[in-house]
Scaffold this motif. Structure first.
Motif, short mmCIF file in Angstrom:
data_model
loop_
_atom_site.label_atom_id
_atom_site.label_comp_id
_atom_site.label_asym_id
_atom_site.label_seq_id
_atom_site.Cartn_x
_atom_site.Cartn_y
_atom_site.Cartn_z
N ARG A 1 1.14 4.29 -2.88
CA ARG A 1 1.85 5.59 -2.08
C ARG A 1 3.21 5.77 -2.06
NH1 ARG A 1 -1.02 9.77 1.10
NH2 ARG A 1 0.34 11.56 1.19
N GLY B 1 -2.86 2.68 -6.71
CA GLY B 1 -3.14 3.10 -5.53
C GLY B 1 -1.83 2.94 -4.44
N ASP C 1 0.93 -1.15 -0.06
CA ASP C 1 -0.13 -0.02 0.05
C ASP C 1 1.01 1.26 -0.06
OD1 ASP C 1 -2.48 -1.36 0.47
OD2 ASP C 1 -1.96 -1.88 2.08
N THR D 1 1.15 9.03 -5.56
CA THR D 1 0.26 7.74 -5.74
C THR D 1 0.31 7.25 -6.94
OG1 THR D 1 -0.79 8.75 -4.01
CG2 THR D 1 -1.80 6.71 -5.28
#
Length: 167
Positions: free
Chosen positions: A127, A125, A107, A121
């Motif tokens: 980051r 998705g 993530d 980002t």
């Protein structure tokens, strides 16, 4: 959960010690993340001893002592978010795509090497965060580090902190 993110400390080559303002953040952080290029083991010892939880990797300027103690890539689940830490990600152009392809199970990816703060980002998705350097600004206007919080699987309050010039 409060995070403290740093990279590229290069001690004692670029500075003799970590800035006091950065050290003052250590007791407030639940997790300290360092994305490599330590140069000395004393900084690793300091962060490990003062951190509740520590995640770090070695960088291209780190010798055998640091490489024996740290991985090239680290992974950690923090309050429901899957984090990765790596030193180098390659050129800025195409970084989001490359990192999303290389780390599809993450993530958040924390990285260093460039000394240039980065917060983007990827289309997937993922980051990407680079805290810059708290001790070696190179061509940047300020030395920097980042803080962030993770609450219920959500990364928020990502903040880039500018440090005053060394005297």
């Amino acid at each position: 959960m409060r995070l403290l993110l740093m990279s590229d400390t290069h001690l004692p080559k670029r500075a003799k010690e970590l800035p006091e303002r950065l050290l003052a953040e250590l007791p407030r952080a639940d997790v300290v993340i360092h994305a490599g290029d330590w140069v000395d083991t004393a900084t690793l010892d300091l962060l490990e001893s003062r951190s509740r939880r520590f995640v770090g990797v070695y960088g291209n300027n780190d010798g055998p002592d640091l490489r024996a103690r740290l991985p090239e890539i680290a992974r950690a689940e923090l309050d429901g978010l899957r984090f990765g830490v790596v030193h180098e990600t390659g050129a800025a152009q195409g970084r989001e795509r490359r990192c999303a392809e290389r780390f599809p199970d993450l993530d958040v990816l924390v990285f260093g090497h460039s000394h240039i703060p980065w917060d983007t980002t990827a289309a997937t998705g993922l980051r990407l965060l680079n805290p810059g350097s708290p001790t070696d600004r190179r061509r940047q206007p300020h030395c920097t580090y980042m803080t962030a919080t993770v609450t219920g699987g959500v990364l928020d309050a990502v903040e880039l902190h500018r440090l005053p010039p060394r005297t």
